[in-house]
Structure formats: C-alpha cells, structure tokens
Design a protein around this motif. Structure first.
Motif, short mmCIF file in Angstrom:
data_model
loop_
_atom_site.label_atom_id
_atom_site.label_comp_id
_atom_site.label_asym_id
_atom_site.label_seq_id
_atom_site.Cartn_x
_atom_site.Cartn_y
_atom_site.Cartn_z
N VAL A 270 0.53 -1.56 -0.47
CA VAL A 270 0.24 -0.30 0.27
C VAL A 270 0.93 1.13 -0.33
CG1 VAL A 270 -2.09 1.38 1.25
CG2 VAL A 270 -1.81 -0.92 1.57
N ILE A 271 0.79 1.68 -0.78
CA ILE A 271 1.77 2.99 -0.68
C ILE A 271 1.53 4.36 -0.50
CG2 ILE A 271 3.39 2.36 -2.92
CD1 ILE A 271 1.50 4.34 -4.72
N GLU A 272 -0.44 4.56 -0.61
CA GLU A 272 -0.89 5.76 -0.34
C GLU A 272 -2.02 5.45 0.34
OE1 GLU A 272 -0.71 9.24 -1.20
OE2 GLU A 272 1.30 9.05 -2.35
N MET A 273 -2.91 6.23 1.11
CA MET A 273 -4.32 6.24 1.55
C MET A 273 -4.79 7.41 1.02
SD MET A 273 -5.85 3.90 5.05
CE MET A 273 -5.49 5.68 6.38
N HIS A 274 -5.99 7.39 1.55
CA HIS A 274 -6.76 8.92 1.06
C HIS A 274 -7.99 8.85 1.63
CE1 HIS A 274 -3.11 10.99 0.42
NE2 HIS A 274 -2.97 10.43 -0.84
N VAL A 321 -3.89 2.86 -2.16
CA VAL A 321 -2.90 3.04 -4.11
C VAL A 321 -2.39 1.53 -3.43
CG1 VAL A 321 -1.63 4.20 -5.49
CG2 VAL A 321 -3.54 4.97 -4.92
N LEU A 322 -1.65 0.47 -4.22
CA LEU A 322 -1.15 -0.25 -4.13
C LEU A 322 -0.85 -0.36 -5.49
CD1 LEU A 322 -4.85 -1.67 -3.19
CD2 LEU A 322 -2.84 -3.03 -1.74
N ARG A 323 0.51 -1.08 -5.09
CA ARG A 323 1.87 -1.66 -6.15
C ARG A 323 1.98 -2.74 -5.91
NH1 ARG A 323 7.57 1.24 -6.04
NH2 ARG A 323 8.10 -0.38 -5.32
N SER A 324 2.05 -3.23 -6.90
CA SER A 324 3.18 -4.72 -7.31
C SER A 324 4.65 -5.27 -6.52
CB SER A 324 2.64 -5.45 -8.51
OG SER A 324 3.86 -4.43 -9.52
N ALA A 325 4.26 -6.32 -6.64
CA ALA A 325 6.31 -5.41 -5.63
C ALA A 325 7.20 -7.01 -6.93
CB ALA A 325 6.05 -8.10 -5.21
N TYR A 367 0.18 -0.88 -10.92
CA TYR A 367 -0.75 -0.33 -9.80
C TYR A 367 -2.53 -0.55 -9.79
CZ TYR A 367 3.13 2.42 -8.92
OH TYR A 367 4.39 2.47 -9.49
N ARG A 368 -3.03 -0.95 -8.75
CA ARG A 368 -4.23 -1.16 -8.39
C ARG A 368 -5.01 0.12 -7.19
NH1 ARG A 368 -4.24 -3.33 -12.36
NH2 ARG A 368 -4.90 -5.91 -11.87
N VAL A 369 -6.30 0.77 -7.92
CA VAL A 369 -6.49 1.53 -6.48
C VAL A 369 -8.14 0.75 -6.17
CG1 VAL A 369 -7.97 3.96 -6.36
CG2 VAL A 369 -6.42 3.59 -8.10
N VAL A 370 -8.20 0.88 -5.14
CA VAL A 370 -9.61 0.50 -4.33
C VAL A 370 -10.36 1.32 -2.85
CG1 VAL A 370 -10.35 -1.77 -2.51
CG2 VAL A 370 -7.81 -1.58 -4.05
N ASP A 371 -10.95 1.72 -3.80
CA ASP A 371 -12.03 2.88 -3.48
C ASP A 371 -13.67 2.01 -2.99
OD1 ASP A 371 -13.77 5.32 -3.57
OD2 ASP A 371 -12.70 5.87 -4.68
N PHE A 372 -14.01 2.58 -2.09
CA PHE A 372 -15.01 1.92 -0.97
C PHE A 372 -14.93 2.89 -0.35
CE2 PHE A 372 -11.21 0.71 1.03
CZ PHE A 372 -11.72 0.54 2.56
N THR A 373 -16.64 2.81 0.15
CA THR A 373 -17.87 4.34 1.13
C THR A 373 -17.84 3.09 2.70
OG1 THR A 373 -17.90 5.77 -1.03
CG2 THR A 373 -19.43 5.39 1.52
N VAL A 374 -17.55 3.68 3.29
CA VAL A 374 -17.94 2.80 4.53
C VAL A 374 -19.07 4.10 6.07
CG1 VAL A 374 -17.64 2.02 6.52
CG2 VAL A 374 -15.43 2.21 4.90
#
Length: 383
Positions: A270-274, A321-325, A367-374
C-alpha cells in the motif's frame, strides 16, 4: 577371377561433414532460442499474474480491515449526545500514562498530532500526516455489555470512586469514559471493583486526570459515565491507520491493549491511503456531500473540536493505492493516478486528488486503486 563364394568388403563408416554439423548446430540453436523465449515470456507472465493477484488480495484484506473498523466507529460514544450533550464529542482524551508524552510511533511520528492534542470523535482524518505522506485515519468506539448508555452520577464520589443509581452491566476490568458537558477533558478509567451503586477505579487505565481531575468530575452530579467495553475482550477500539515509508499499511492501538506499544503491519504494497468525509448537512440522515479533510473547517484540529461538525459525518470514503511487488522491464503504468474523480463537495466543487508517480522506475510497476465507502451506522442512528 573372384571365387563365387567370396563376400564383398564392408563399406567404411563415415561421420558428419562440417556442413552437416553446422546445419545441425544452427537448427539446435534456433530451437533452443525458441524454447527459451517461450519459457521467458511464460515466466514473466506468471510473475506478473502472481504479483497482480497478491496485490489484489492485499487490497481486499486492507479494505476489509478498514471497513470493519470504520463501520463500528462511534459505538458506545454516539449515545452520549442524546438527548443532551454529555461532553464526549470533542473532549480532550486522557488515558493514564499510556498516551505518549510527545510523538506517536512510526508511521505516525513525523507529522501527526501529539497525544496532548487528541480529542474524542468517532472518525477523524488527518490529511497527509502519515510518515509516508498519506492520510491518517483515527477510529474510536467500543462495544460495552451495557450498550454504551451514559449514566449520571447521583452522589459525590472521590479520586477512586464514582457513585450512581446502579452499576448493572459494568464489570471489573471494563473501561468507562468520564465526561461532563462544558468540561474540556474526559478521562478513560478502568473498573477495579463494583458494588450496587459504586464503581471503584484502578488498574492499568486509571488516571487521576491532568488539567481536569477525576476527583473534581466525581464530585459533580452533572458528570456522566459512558461504558466502553473490556480490553480483555477486544471490544474497545481507539485505533490509528496509516501508510509507512516501506509501502505498508499500519495500525496502532492508542490504548496499547495487550502491551503492544508499536504500530503493527497490516497489509503490504500500500503506497497511499486517502479519505473523504461523507456529510449529512441538513440532518435528514442522508449523505448529501463530501468534504476534503484538508479543506477549511474540515482539518483534523477543527473537526475534533467542533461537535456540530462531528455529528454531520455519517460516512467515510477511502481510497487505497497499491503497487505490485514485481518490476516490469517496460513501462506499464501512467505517470499519475486520479482518486475520487466523481466526488463533489457541498458547493459542487470536484474533490478529485492526483497521486503522481515520480520515483525511479515507478512506471515499471503495476498499480491498483481500491475505492470504497463505509457508512457510520452509529452516527446514522442519531436524530
């Protein structure tokens, strides 16, 4: 004249000629190169697929952890505002000697607020305040057997006792929050013993208070006690979440339950969390706008000191925002990633955020973006 019964001499065995040997070697090299190319391409595809799957699984797991924590935010705290304010939302948190005197541990050490400034709220977002420059998510709540219903004091107590009409549902070892409307501080206390109408305080989480003393709160019948739960049962939540410098999502238990004093790694890559606040601006129980935690009036210092704003927050939108290894040989990603492209604030202004990939070889990773609302279900129950 040769005799009739004589046999012909055998033909001498000959080897490959130079031309035949060269042709055979050329054919062998071509086949070897073809097989090697197929194996190399297949191995590269396998590594890419494996790395992408690992990234997707890490994103799903991180989203699950954050969803579970945020969804229960405000439990045992929300009822302290009904029907009148008991001074819980926005009160300055005191929790014995467990809160660090200065900075929190990494990845909350460089920019995040000190423990002396922290106030109670179901959810807080500190924009770009993790050590890696991403947002920090603060989640508070509990799950008391008594249901988190605040109880008023009926008689003056002391520095170690609280007197109320009954202590049903509160047991030895439970944590309670002692607060008073109009008083800046609130105190987390631990129950060391109970009788029919008196709670005795002590143990790991006992605090005499700082600018506001427990004895002073205990002496007033306008003081309230809010049950939070029992740390031994794992149902008290005062947590931080943020991204560290090593591309890892971390969680930190503010109350150090179990004696864990450092932040714990939760998910790799995980490289970013906003995050954004979801607001109910007109009190009808429906989310009608988003707010950037960096905007005026929604920075963490203002939000946690403003009860009216805390009550407007009914959801949190999170983007990871996730980055592959696995590093690719060629460029496989764009130079920037856009988050929250469809979110707007109350004035219909776009809240889109851009994550720029400027580091060496950044574009050679996927990269992948995981976007969700709680939704904050405990806040949605408020009238």
């Amino acid at each position: 004249m040769r005799p009739a019964f004589s046999r012909p001499l055998p033909v001498r065995q000959r080897g490959l000629s130079l031309i035949e040997l060269l042709v055979a070697m050329a054919i062998g090299l071509i086949v070897t190169l073809a097989v090697t190319s197929v194996i190399t391409i297949g191995e590269g595809k396998r590594r890419t697929t494996t790395s992408t799957n690992d990234m997707d699984q890490a994103g799903a797991y991180a989203a699950y952890l954050l969803d579970r924590a945020v969804r229960s935010a405000g439990s045992s705290l929300a009822q302290s505002t009904l029907p009148t304010d008991r001074g819980v939302f926005g009160c300055k948190l005191n929790a014995a000697s467990l809160l660090p005197a200065s900075a929190f541990p990494a990845p909350f050490a460089k920019n995040f607020k000190s423990a002396n400034d922290l106030r109670v709220a179901p959810v807080l977002i500190a924009k770009n305040q993790s050590d890696a420059g991403s947002d920090v998510l603060v989640v508070m709540g509990g799950d008391a057997v008594a249901g988190g219903v605040p109880r008023g004091l009926t008689d003056p107590g002391s520095a170690t006792t609280l007197s109320m009409d009954n202590t049903v549902g509160i047991s030895t070892g439970d944590l309670v929050l002692v607060s008073q409307n109009g008083t800046a501080d609130c105190l987390i206390e631990q129950i060391s013993g109970t009788s029919a109408k008196v709670l005795t305080l002590g143990g790991t989480y006992y605090t005499a208070g700082k600018s506001t003393s427990l004895q002073g709160l205990a002496a007033s019948t306008s003081t309230y006690v809010t049950p939070l739960g029992n740390p031994a049962n794992g149902n008290v939540e005062f947590q931080f979440f943020g991204v560290g410098d090593n591309r890892t999502l971390y969680g930190y238990d503010l109350l150090q339950i179990g004696g864990i004093t450092s932040a714990q790694a939760l998910a790799d890559g995980v490289i970013e969390m906003h995050a954004l606040y979801g607001l109910d601006t007109n009190g009808d129980g429906i989310l009608d706008a988003w707010a950037d935690p960096g905007a005026t009036g929604y920075d963490i210092a203002t939000v946690m000191a403003t009860t009216a704003t805390i009550r407007q927050i009914v959801a949190v939108r999170i983007a990871l925002v996730l980055r592959s290894a696995s590093k690719e040989r060629d460029t496989v990603s764009a130079s920037s990633i856009t988050l929250f492209s469809d979110a707007v604030d109350a004035s219909k202004k776009s809240l889109a955020q851009t994550v720029k990939l400027t580091g060496t070889d950044d574009l050679n990773y996927r990269y992948r973006v995981v976007d969700f609302t709680v939704p904050l279900r405990n806040m949605l129950l408020l009238p």
